[in-house]
Write a protein that holds these residues in place. Sequence first.
Motif, mmCIF file in Angstrom:
data_model
loop_
_atom_site.group_PDB
_atom_site.id
_atom_site.type_symbol
_atom_site.label_atom_id
_atom_site.label_comp_id
_atom_site.label_asym_id
_atom_site.label_seq_id
_atom_site.Cartn_x
_atom_site.Cartn_y
_atom_site.Cartn_z
ATOM 1 N N LYS A 1 31.485 29.262 28.874
ATOM 2 C CA LYS A 1 32.876 29.596 28.569
ATOM 3 C C LYS A 1 33.789 29.233 29.748
ATOM 4 C CE LYS A 1 35.523 33.198 26.714
ATOM 5 N NZ LYS A 1 35.876 34.391 26.181
ATOM 6 N N GLU A 2 34.927 28.628 29.423
ATOM 7 C CA GLU A 2 35.898 28.288 30.474
ATOM 8 C C GLU A 2 36.894 29.436 30.614
ATOM 9 O OE1 GLU A 2 37.990 25.638 33.205
ATOM 10 O OE2 GLU A 2 35.931 25.816 32.473
ATOM 11 N N PRO A 3 36.871 30.134 31.749
ATOM 12 C CA PRO A 3 37.761 31.291 31.863
ATOM 13 C C PRO A 3 39.227 30.885 32.016
ATOM 14 C CG PRO A 3 36.664 30.887 33.932
ATOM 15 C CD PRO A 3 36.113 29.887 32.965
ATOM 16 N N VAL A 4 40.113 31.710 31.473
ATOM 17 C CA VAL A 4 41.546 31.501 31.657
ATOM 18 C C VAL A 4 41.968 32.320 32.874
ATOM 19 C CG1 VAL A 4 43.817 31.632 30.590
ATOM 20 C CG2 VAL A 4 41.768 31.329 29.175
ATOM 21 N N LEU A 5 42.393 31.632 33.916
ATOM 22 C CA LEU A 5 42.666 32.331 35.166
ATOM 23 C C LEU A 5 44.072 32.037 35.658
ATOM 24 C CD1 LEU A 5 39.322 31.433 36.923
ATOM 25 C CD2 LEU A 5 39.915 33.633 35.909
#
Lengths: 315, 235
Positions: free
Chosen positions: A2-6
């Motif tokens: 999963k690509e985190p939203v940061l």
Amino acid sequence: MKEPVLGSRWNYTQRGYALTQSIRQLRQRSAATLLTLFVLGTTLALPAVFWFGSASLSNLVNGSVGEESLTVYLSLDVPDLEGAALAKEWQEHPAIRKTTYVSRDEALALFQEQTDLQDAIAALGSNPLPGAIVVYPSSSDSASAMAENAEALAARFNQMQTVERVQIDLDWVRKLQSALNLFQIIVSLLAIFLTLTGLLVIGNTVRLELLRRQREMQVSTLLGASRSFLNRPIVYTGTLYGLLGGAVAAVLATVSYSFIKTPADQLAAQYASPFRLALPSAGQFLTIVAVCTLLGLIGGLMTVLRPSPSILTNR
Amino acid sequence: MISFQHVSLAYRTGQLALDDLSFHLRSGSFTFLTGHSGAGKSSLLRLIARLEKPTSGEIQVGNTAYSTLKTRQEPKLRRQMGIVFQDNQLLYDRSVFDNVALPLIIGGYKFKDIKTRVMAALERVNLASRYAENPINLSGGEQQRVGIARAVVARPKLLLADEPTGNLDAEISEEIMKLLLQFNASGVSVLFATHDRELLNSFKFPQLVLEAGRLSNASDASLHLHAKQAPETVS
Ligand SMILES: Nc1ncnc2c1ncn2[C@@H]1O[C@H](COP(=O)(O)OP(=O)(O)O)[C@@H](O)[C@H]1O
Ligand SMILES: [Mg+2]
């Protein structure tokens, strides 16, 4: 994976993290922060006003002394031609910038123009006024050197046969200047005290922030944070307080300065002085902010360099 | 990996917390540290993490002899080990992700690495989908798993766990134990402080048993404890 939203990647660098932490601290307690900034702003505004003002005042003093002149009254028996020749001769002297000869007739005309004594003079039958040479000394760097120069010239003129009397014009400038010097010393002392107060306000505020961040500092230490990693957000907080407090101070100073300007200019006009208060320049404004930022940095460093009990170990 | 020689620790209060400990733990081992409350388990772990200094004796971890360690080298030493605390020591002013990212920020890792490592660590404790949440909204067991993810995110060689299951019920304790076993299987030495009878009985690992600051199962001071199957590795 999963690509985190940061948030910004910058928040995850050591410096960015420190800055994010200190900004967050300021924002979380925005009421307290605003109050502190207001206290800081008012404390530092006064030194700022003094600084703006003292720049203008030295302009006034030096500018007026630049106009300083001696009026050398010649004996009544010196004829105009000789007086004019004398004026020309003196002008060659290195200590003298310029001379103008005022003939007896011109002096009379001026006198009549400025007073209501025409009748009295007419009754005298002859011109009672001597010829005069107005001497403008060469300009010097400082007002005091200028004054010394004028003084020395006056002494020399006084010894001459052809000279009746020497009058140093604008002597009041020098008196004003002494008064202003005293005023500036008092005001500088006050400014120093207020600046120190500002430093203490920052130091104390930062110290409170440090206590509030205790838990984060403990956890960070357990995770292997170095001294500088722990200190950085605190130093940044101090610097931020300095920067924002400086901005408040500069605005307050400019506003109060513009209040002073009108009456000050009117006062100067009454004394026929060309002096006018200059509004603070952008450079001055930024200098105030920069100096206050530096103050905040020092306040922050003072706090972290002060030996504090170790948060973790028992010895 | 870890070696203690005649190590004692007295607190300022005069309390002798650890009394003349000598033992050696191999690299890659899994060891229980057990004993009653107040026996000195936390004190021993704090010595290893250099959060306390021994009153006497010599400690060596990896290639680092603690007696010659300078204060400014301590943070780096701590960054090389992972620590799991009983009270998890999470920060509730930030997200799960940012909690786990903290050791990497401290270590000066690149953003790209931080992203992949944090997500991989959260994946391993099965919390990747919760990365954006505040840990306060997580259950006790989940919070402890975040603590574990944070302890292993920088891939330490040594994992110290101080009663990480202390406040959790048996089922969740076992889950956490399995996580620690996984890390051990990938080569991490684990020192696990617990007085959880059930865990001690169901997992047959070497134990360091403390009793009032003394090693009670080490009649001979040079006792060596070995991992079950882990081969000796260079640390
Ligand atoms: N910071 C401290 N100051 C003084 N005494 C302490 C401190 N920490 C622990 N102790 C004492 O040291 C002994 C061992 O404590 P601890 O290592 O916390 O044991 P455990 O983790 O096994 O419960 C206890 O008697 C405790 O009271
Ligand atoms: Mg304990």
